[in-house]
Design an enzyme around this catalytic site. Structure first.
Site, PDB file in Angstrom:
ATOM      1  N   GLU A   1       0.847  -1.194   0.000  1.00 28.52           N
ATOM      2  CA  GLU A   1       0.000   0.000   0.000  1.00 28.52           C
ATOM      3  C   GLU A   1       0.882   1.244   0.000  1.00 28.52           C
ATOM      4  OE1 GLU A   1      -3.943  -1.763   2.245  1.00 28.52           O
ATOM      5  OE2 GLU A   1      -2.516  -0.619   3.442  1.00 28.52           O
TER       6      GLU A   1
ATOM      7  N   HIS B   1      -8.606   9.793   3.118  1.00 31.41           N
ATOM      8  CA  HIS B   1      -8.343   8.648   2.259  1.00 31.41           C
ATOM      9  C   HIS B   1      -8.590   9.088   0.818  1.00 31.41           C
ATOM     10  CE1 HIS B   1      -8.393   4.696   0.459  1.00 31.41           C
ATOM     11  NE2 HIS B   1      -7.979   4.183   1.612  1.00 31.41           N
TER      12      HIS B   1
ATOM     13  N   ARG C   1      -0.871   8.536   1.492  1.00 25.73           N
ATOM     14  CA  ARG C   1      -2.245   8.985   1.292  1.00 25.73           C
ATOM     15  C   ARG C   1      -2.397  10.490   1.170  1.00 25.73           C
ATOM     16  NH1 ARG C   1      -5.244   4.907   5.599  1.00 25.73           N
ATOM     17  NH2 ARG C   1      -5.246   3.074   4.241  1.00 25.73           N
TER      18      ARG C   1
ATOM     19  N   HIS D   1     -10.775  10.368   6.839  1.00 25.70           N
ATOM     20  CA  HIS D   1     -10.612   8.936   7.089  1.00 25.70           C
ATOM     21  C   HIS D   1     -10.056   8.593   8.466  1.00 25.70           C
ATOM     22  CE1 HIS D   1     -10.100   4.756   6.079  1.00 25.70           C
ATOM     23  NE2 HIS D   1      -8.790   4.796   6.235  1.00 25.70           N
TER      24      HIS D   1
ATOM     25  N   ARG E   1      -0.804   9.192   8.896  1.00 29.03           N
ATOM     26  CA  ARG E   1      -0.705   7.756   9.164  1.00 29.03           C
ATOM     27  C   ARG E   1      -0.394   6.984   7.889  1.00 29.03           C
ATOM     28  NH1 ARG E   1      -4.160   3.323   8.688  1.00 29.03           N
ATOM     29  NH2 ARG E   1      -5.893   4.635   8.031  1.00 29.03           N
TER      30      ARG E   1
END
Length: 435
Positions: A116, A238, A284, A345, A380
């Site tokens: 990811e 997100h 992100r 998110h 994050r």
């Protein structure tokens, strides 16, 4: 018949029933009684986590690489000692989840690892595209079977109660007041230790991937009790929330991009390479800002995520939940592009805690998204949040266990008094339409 407000007394009170709260409850020694308050019986945000849990289990990967990726994603505001500790305990956390019944997806005899945004290697263990559900389901089953754990569903924590001394060192948490939605009474829960596992605050935004319960209750309660909070300005968006009038906050997993998904403008132009050398696999915040900039630049409502170049069976096997939901909305992700927009998110900040999750108020702990551990910094990194829930849930339980060996303070009954809830100095009214 309504019998009025009730008094409940336990050793450990857990407010929240997601991955963090359940991990702590299941890790507390069995001789201690535990009460779990759940506003939403579904388990809050955990159930909706599609991605996975980040952990170094491949010989080509390394703890050092995972640490560096996390520090980079956090924009230099992570606490390196915390990052080192959490990442070093990742494999043990995975083993604990497996022991509790979580079944991660395998490829032949090995775990299937996906990648990811922000990660240098494939290190995301997952259960297809419904990892959060798999973890929630497994931990729920274990907690229901535990003889020392009791659930209180449809209770909304209103405020903490604590013994008030002449100074901070003489105060200690003694429980909480909670609204029983079935009786409309405010019950009192007394406990030697209280664990806030209430999740984040992304529901204050109009567009969010979070469930309705993510309203920041735990952060507010801790702050009113005198605890420090940190980094609340860092709310992560997100990049790929489904844009569809009939879909409420449905998230398109980051793993879709990890498996080759390409972001495109309505005319088919790929744009991420213009913003970052990592393209769709950038962290992100970078991807979300890029999408936002392009939407505003061309005046579009959304962009598209395209994974149609992958084999159809591969897509259906790896993303069954996403595939089925999109089919219900007449979108076949094996042949059609998916319309997406960024959405609030994850709350990267929260209640400031130490290495075992304790706040400034003795006996009060905060774990999971409600806390600010120092792991995430300004942003994050994908799949570090479930890892943090497990590592800190277990650390908190261990600290409570050690404290119980030396004797916990006796708690006293403090009747509910609405005047104890201190209002903000500003009278702020927020009016939005979330329909």
């Amino acid at each position: 018949m309504n019998s009025g407000p009730q008094l409940h007394q336990v050793d450990v009170l857990v407010i929240g029933a997601g991955a963090a709260g359940l991990t702590a409850a299941l890790s507390v020694p069995e001789h201690l009684s535990v009460a779990i308050l759940a506003k939403d019986p579904s388990g809050g945000s955990t159930r909706w986590a599609q991605g996975g849990v980040a952990a170094v289990i491949d010989d080509e990967d390394s703890v050092e690489s995972h640490v560096q990726d996390t520090l980079i994603a956090g924009a230099g505001l992570c606490h390196q000692d915390v990052v080192d500790s959490v990442v070093s305990n990742a494999r043990e956390a995975i083993d604990w989840l497996i022991e509790k019944g979580v079944t991660f997806t395998k490829s032949d005899e090995s775990f299937h690892l996906t990648r990811e945004g922000g990660h240098s290697y494939r290190r995301i263990l997952h259960a297809a595209d419904a990892t959060g559900w798999a973890i929630q389901h497994a931990l729920d089953r274990q907690a229901i079977r535990a003889s020392n754990i009791s659930f209180y569903h449809n209770f909304i924590a209103v405020d903490l109660c604590y013994n008030r001394g002449l100074g901070p060192k003489t105060q200690r948490v003694s429980g909480c007041y909670a609204l029983n939605n079935q009786t409309s009474e405010v019950d009192t829960f007394l406990a030697h230790a209280v664990i806030l596992a209430t999740g984040g605050a992304s529901k204050v935004y109009k567009y969010t991937s979070n469930p309705d319960g993510a309203t920041g209750d735990g952060i507010a309660m801790a702050w009113r009790a005198g605890c420090r909070v940190a980094n609340l300005e860092f709310n992560q968006f997100h990049p790929t929330c489904l844009f569809h009038p009939d879909a409420k906050s449905f998230l398109i997993s980051e793993a879709v991009r990890g498996e080759g998904g390409i972001l495109r403008l309505p005319d088919g132009t790929r744009f991420m390479p213009r913003f970052d050398s990592r393209a769709e696999l950038a962290p992100r915040d970078i991807v979300a800002r890029a999408i936002d900039q392009e939407i505003k630049r061309i005046g579009a409502d959304h962009v598209f995520l395209d994974i149609t170049h992958r084999d159809a069976k591969f897509i259906r096997d790896h993303f069954p939940t996403t595939y089925q939901r999109l089919i219900e909305l007449d979108i076949d992700m094996t042949t059609a592009w998916i319309p997406v927009v960024p959405a609030a998110h994850y709350t990267c900040g929260g209640v400031l805690v130490d290495s075992h999750g304790e706040t400034d108020l003795p006996g009060l702990y905060a774990i999971g998204e409600v806390s600010s551990t120092g792991l995430h910094g300004a942003n994050r990194m994908a799949s570090n949040s479930l890892l943090e829930c497990i590592v800190y849930g277990r650390a908190t339980a261990e600290h409570i266990s050690q404290t119980s060996q030396t004797g916990l303070e006796h708690t006293t009954f403090i009747p509910w008094d609405a005047s104890q809830v201190v209002n903000s100095d500003e009278d702020v009214v927020i009016a939005q339409n979330w329909a």
